[in-house]
Motif scaffolding. Structure first.
Motif, PDB file in Angstrom:
ATOM      1  N   GLU A 325       0.843  -1.184   0.000  1.00 49.15           N
ATOM      2  CA  GLU A 325       0.000   0.000   0.000  1.00 49.15           C
ATOM      3  C   GLU A 325       0.881   1.237   0.000  1.00 49.15           C
ATOM      4  O   GLU A 325       2.117   1.141   0.118  1.00 49.15           O
ATOM      5  CB  GLU A 325      -0.934  -0.003   1.213  1.00 49.15           C
ATOM      6  N   VAL A 326       0.283   2.388  -0.125  1.00 47.03           N
ATOM      7  CA  VAL A 326       1.054   3.625  -0.253  1.00 47.03           C
ATOM      8  C   VAL A 326       1.907   3.871   0.983  1.00 47.03           C
ATOM      9  O   VAL A 326       3.055   4.320   0.887  1.00 47.03           O
ATOM     10  CB  VAL A 326       0.106   4.816  -0.504  1.00 47.03           C
ATOM     11  N   TRP A 374       5.831  13.537  -1.973  1.00 46.44           N
ATOM     12  CA  TRP A 374       4.752  12.568  -1.815  1.00 46.44           C
ATOM     13  C   TRP A 374       3.369  13.199  -1.926  1.00 46.44           C
ATOM     14  O   TRP A 374       2.384  12.484  -2.176  1.00 46.44           O
ATOM     15  CB  TRP A 374       4.878  11.853  -0.471  1.00 46.44           C
ATOM     16  N   LEU A 375       3.267  14.495  -1.756  1.00 44.41           N
ATOM     17  CA  LEU A 375       1.960  15.148  -1.872  1.00 44.41           C
ATOM     18  C   LEU A 375       1.361  15.015  -3.265  1.00 44.41           C
ATOM     19  O   LEU A 375       0.203  14.589  -3.416  1.00 44.41           O
ATOM     20  CB  LEU A 375       2.075  16.616  -1.461  1.00 44.41           C
ATOM     21  N   PRO A 376       2.107  15.329  -4.338  1.00 40.77           N
ATOM     22  CA  PRO A 376       1.516  15.109  -5.674  1.00 40.77           C
ATOM     23  C   PRO A 376       1.346  13.628  -6.006  1.00 40.77           C
ATOM     24  O   PRO A 376       0.433  13.262  -6.755  1.00 40.77           O
ATOM     25  CB  PRO A 376       2.518  15.777  -6.619  1.00 40.77           C
ATOM     26  N   ILE A 377       2.205  12.763  -5.444  1.00 39.75           N
ATOM     27  CA  ILE A 377       2.045  11.330  -5.697  1.00 39.75           C
ATOM     28  C   ILE A 377       0.733  10.825  -5.113  1.00 39.75           C
ATOM     29  O   ILE A 377       0.007  10.049  -5.741  1.00 39.75           O
ATOM     30  CB  ILE A 377       3.246  10.563  -5.118  1.00 39.75           C
ATOM     31  N   MET A 378       0.426  11.270  -3.897  1.00 36.17           N
ATOM     32  CA  MET A 378      -0.845  10.872  -3.282  1.00 36.17           C
ATOM     33  C   MET A 378      -2.038  11.361  -4.098  1.00 36.17           C
ATOM     34  O   MET A 378      -3.056  10.675  -4.209  1.00 36.17           O
ATOM     35  CB  MET A 378      -0.916  11.436  -1.863  1.00 36.17           C
ATOM     36  N   LEU A 380      -1.996  11.871  -7.406  1.00 35.94           N
ATOM     37  CA  LEU A 380      -2.055  11.120  -8.660  1.00 35.94           C
ATOM     38  C   LEU A 380      -2.631   9.729  -8.468  1.00 35.94           C
ATOM     39  O   LEU A 380      -3.290   9.190  -9.373  1.00 35.94           O
ATOM     40  CB  LEU A 380      -0.651  11.030  -9.274  1.00 35.94           C
ATOM     41  N   VAL A 381      -2.372   9.128  -7.304  1.00 38.67           N
ATOM     42  CA  VAL A 381      -2.882   7.776  -7.056  1.00 38.67           C
ATOM     43  C   VAL A 381      -4.410   7.755  -7.047  1.00 38.67           C
ATOM     44  O   VAL A 381      -5.038   6.764  -7.425  1.00 38.67           O
ATOM     45  CB  VAL A 381      -2.307   7.233  -5.729  1.00 38.67           C
ATOM     46  N   GLN A 382      -5.019   8.875  -6.652  1.00 41.19           N
ATOM     47  CA  GLN A 382      -6.482   8.936  -6.560  1.00 41.19           C
ATOM     48  C   GLN A 382      -7.158   9.125  -7.908  1.00 41.19           C
ATOM     49  O   GLN A 382      -8.375   8.954  -8.014  1.00 41.19           O
ATOM     50  CB  GLN A 382      -6.886  10.090  -5.624  1.00 41.19           C
ATOM     51  N   LEU A 383      -6.392   9.478  -8.942  1.00 44.14           N
ATOM     52  CA  LEU A 383      -6.989   9.721 -10.249  1.00 44.14           C
ATOM     53  C   LEU A 383      -7.422   8.407 -10.897  1.00 44.14           C
ATOM     54  O   LEU A 383      -6.664   7.433 -10.927  1.00 44.14           O
ATOM     55  CB  LEU A 383      -6.003  10.458 -11.152  1.00 44.14           C
ATOM     56  N   SER A 384      -8.632   8.390 -11.417  1.00 40.96           N
ATOM     57  CA  SER A 384      -9.188   7.155 -11.967  1.00 40.96           C
ATOM     58  C   SER A 384      -8.498   6.733 -13.261  1.00 40.96           C
ATOM     59  O   SER A 384      -8.323   5.537 -13.513  1.00 40.96           O
ATOM     60  CB  SER A 384     -10.688   7.328 -12.218  1.00 40.96           C
ATOM     61  N   TYR A 385      -8.092   7.689 -14.113  1.00 42.14           N
ATOM     62  CA  TYR A 385      -7.506   7.313 -15.393  1.00 42.14           C
ATOM     63  C   TYR A 385      -6.057   6.842 -15.263  1.00 42.14           C
ATOM     64  O   TYR A 385      -5.428   6.470 -16.258  1.00 42.14           O
ATOM     65  CB  TYR A 385      -7.586   8.478 -16.400  1.00 42.14           C
ATOM     66  N   LEU A 386      -5.502   6.868 -14.047  1.00 41.87           N
ATOM     67  CA  LEU A 386      -4.168   6.320 -13.822  1.00 41.87           C
ATOM     68  C   LEU A 386      -4.210   4.954 -13.146  1.00 41.87           C
ATOM     69  O   LEU A 386      -3.167   4.407 -12.783  1.00 41.87           O
ATOM     70  CB  LEU A 386      -3.329   7.287 -12.967  1.00 41.87           C
ATOM     71  N   GLN A 387      -5.412   4.403 -12.962  1.00 42.70           N
ATOM     72  CA  GLN A 387      -5.517   3.100 -12.314  1.00 42.70           C
ATOM     73  C   GLN A 387      -4.894   1.996 -13.165  1.00 42.70           C
ATOM     74  O   GLN A 387      -4.359   1.024 -12.628  1.00 42.70           O
ATOM     75  CB  GLN A 387      -6.991   2.785 -12.045  1.00 42.70           C
ATOM     76  N   SER A 388      -4.983   2.130 -14.479  1.00 42.94           N
ATOM     77  CA  SER A 388      -4.370   1.110 -15.344  1.00 42.94           C
ATOM     78  C   SER A 388      -2.854   1.112 -15.191  1.00 42.94           C
ATOM     79  O   SER A 388      -2.225   0.045 -15.148  1.00 42.94           O
ATOM     80  CB  SER A 388      -4.753   1.363 -16.800  1.00 42.94           C
TER      81      SER A 388
END
Length: 640
Positions: A325-326, A374-378, A380-388
């Motif tokens: 996990e993150v 880590w703030l922008p990484i957190m 980006l992880v929440q964005l739906s189009y980056l789930q793939s």
């Protein structure tokens, strides 16, 4: 930065090699490897109970050694590594004594830690008002020690602190409360179970806990349900299967199902009375007991590689590496960054105080950059189009983590984390070697700052700090004539409404000042570039100017006609002593010149300029400002 990264990677390689040496030594002394199997029948009754304690299996009512050894075999194969780890853990628990337990101060404290925490198990002893505790101090200490090894947290709620809450919850008598997440979904509801048994013994309470924990795991006892669960499931891509002839799964397996809620689904398959053995062969089960991780990429048999023991710590490390996990990645990056920053303590040369000041600065800088990164990484992880992309990254990670090298790295991680003294001592030894090689590498070009003592470096640091705050005011009082020549400097100061406390002069210009050795050779600009003072002055040659070199300068000292001035830059006024330290120049000493033409000892003028006094000690001309002056010819070029 790259040098520190190289030394850190070198240290990690040395740790890996050291672990292999330890394995070779153990094999040479005992003749066995950690992955070799142990026959439970050959072990003593005490060692068998130790194994069952670590796996979380109750042996109450099993008086015969044969029955205990069979229970060990039914829960999984036993290796020498697991046996050593279990004995070592039991010894550590005995030496550590009582383990601390949480004391709840009231209703809100209990709610925040127990009911609002949905990824852990709690065992709370409630002491009714004006009543004795259900378990005495000794029995409660044994219970805390027994359940804490499985990640179960414990606490005590005294109703005397919040009697109304106990009445509202119905806690009229002393009892035990167990909190377990009700569903397998992440952040699901938490249910509280009260112990109603008549026998107040540690083993009976533990069996009551394991019974409730096993209800969270899906249990299969026929072929159809197994084949249904074995099919690919997009909602649960990772499934951890336990095939064993047991009435319920071990506690370590049940506790991990709570910790990995929402990430990995845990399934227990009871093969005690399995009717179709061929179905087990179809899913890859060739033994009576098997721990299989089913992934979209295939299946992985847990327990066949190095360090894969049947314990909470070992399986937790394995599952975290397969499905992190993150927070796991953040902790790993935090460890690496701080190990990287501590390398500055050994790479930095000079006084001890200087090393620690540089270390504190590096630790603050690196950790601040890490947190900000880590703030922008957190986000980006929440964005739906980056789930793939996130899914492909986990796929590559699983391919890497199921290799033999990954199992060795997990083993080393577990080994060094359980032996922190060894880890710190090897890191210190590696740092001392780095310090030694750095001293050898910088032996030929050590600066004055590297050879300064603690007091000298602290004095220069304090002088720099005070100059940083107050030098602009001092420069206003000392050099008003410079501002008359260059009014832009005054306008630049007025452009910042900061009470004249902001220094505007950069220290980079010091690197471009000309340096040479007194009495020999030619001038030696540090960067060998044509933009230094000597090269720039040579572009403005004026053949009509009389030679300043022969005439000398009475203000700067009397010239020694017997000295060799061939290496003296022609745009520098010749002198025989340094006005900073009032010492006469000696042959081979390193000198440095300023744009105004005055020369000094290199270390003397660097200390002068580094203190914030950006002007010549003789004429007060700004040391960072070019000065147009005629070329000074040497005596050999004079006309007769």
């Amino acid at each position: 930065m790259w040098l520190k990264l190289f030394f850190l990677l070198l240290y990690l390689v040395l740790l890996f090699m050291l672990a292999r040496i330890f394995e070779a030594v153990v094999w040479y002394e005992t003749g066995v490897f950690a992955t070799q199997l142990v026959d439970p029948v050959s072990l003593s009754y005490k060692k068998l109970k130790t194994i069952l304690e670590c796996r979380g299996l109750s042996y109450t009512g099993l008086a015969e050694k044969k029955d205990v050894s069979q229970l060990v075999e039914k829960s999984g194969e036993l290796t020498h590594g697991e046996l050593y780890s279990a004995i070592k853990k039991e010894k550590e628990q005995t030496e550590a004594g009582d383990i601390s337990s949480t004391h709840f101060s009231g209703e809100m404290h209990f709610y925040e830690l127990v009911e609002d925490t949905k990824d852990g198990i709690w065992l709370v002893q409630v002491i009714a008002q004006d009543r004795e505790a259900l378990l005495g101090k000794s029995s409660w200490g044994k219970m805390v020690q027994k359940v804490s090894q499985f990640g179960i947290r414990t606490g005590t709620f005294n109703c005397s602190n919040d009697h109304r809450s106990c009445i509202r919850r119905g806690w009229q008598r002393s009892t035990l409360i167990m909190s377990v997440p009700q569903t397998s979904a992440s952040k699901g509801k938490v249910m509280l179970k009260e112990y109603n048994g008549r026998r107040i013994e540690t083993e009976h309470i533990f069996r009551w806990m394991t019974s409730h924990m096993s209800h969270r795991i899906k249990t299969l006892r026929d072929t159809d349900k197994l084949l249904e669960e074995w099919r690919p499931d997009p909602l649960h891509p990772l499934k951890m299967f336990l095939f064993a002839p047991l009435p319920q799964p071990p506690v370590f397996f049940s506790s991990l199902s709570v910790k990995f809620t929402g990430r990995i689904e845990f399934i227990f398959v009871d093969v005690s009375h399995w009717d179709n053995q061929s179905s087990l062969l179809e899913v890859g089960v060739t033994q009576s007991v098997a721990y299989i991780l089913k992934m979209p990429e295939g299946i992985y048999h847990y327990g066949n590689s190095s360090g894969e023991f049947l314990s909470v710590a070992a399986m937790d490390t394995f599952l975290r590496s397969v499905q992190p996990e993150v927070n796991d990645l953040f902790v790993l990056s935090l460890v690496v960054i701080n190990l990287l920053a501590w390398m500055d303590l050994f790479i930095t040369q000079g006084a001890t105080v200087k090393r620690f000041v540089v270390l504190i600065r590096t630790l603050g800088t690196y950790n601040s950059i890490l947190l900000l990164s880590w703030l922008p990484i957190m986000a980006l992880v929440q964005l739906s189009y980056l789930q793939s992309l996130y899914g492909y990254s986990l796929k590559l990670l699983r391919y890497a983590d199921t290799t033999t090298l990954a199992s060795l790295l997990r083993t080393d991680w577990t080994f060094y984390s359980s032996h922190p003294a060894l880890f710190l001592s090897t890191y210190l030894a590696h740092g001392l070697l780095v310090d030694y090689f750095e001293k050898k590498r910088r032996c030929g070009n050590r600066s004055q700052e590297d050879s300064s003592t603690n007091l000298e470096w602290l004095a220069s640091l304090w002088e720099w700090y005070t100059s940083y705050l107050l030098h602009p005011i001092a420069s206003l009082q000392q050099a008003p004539s410079d501002w008359e020549d260059d009014p832009n400097f005054l306008l630049e100061r007025l452009a910042f409404p900061d009470l004249w406390l902001r220094p505007l002069v950069s220290m980079d210009y010091i690197k471009a000042l000309p340096t040479w050795k007194f009495g020999c050779g030619a001038a030696d600009p540090p960067d060998s570039e044509p933009n230094n003072s000597a090269a720039q002055s040579s572009e403005h040659q004026d053949s009509d100017v009389t030679s300043e070199c022969d005439r000398g300068n009475t203000d700067d000292g009397v010239l020694d006609k017997r000295s060799d001035w061939s290496g003296w830059p022609c745009n520098m006024l010749q002198c025989s002593e340094c006005v900073v330290c009032l010492e006469t120049f000696v042959r081979e000493e390193l000198l440095m010149g300023l744009p105004c033409g005055h020369a000094f000892h290199q270390h003397c003028i660097v200390v002068w300029l580094a203190a914030g006094r950006h002007c010549c000690p003789v004429c007060r001309w700004p040391s960072c400002k070019k000065k147009e002056q005629p070329l000074v010819h040497s005596s050999s070029s004079e006309e007769p």
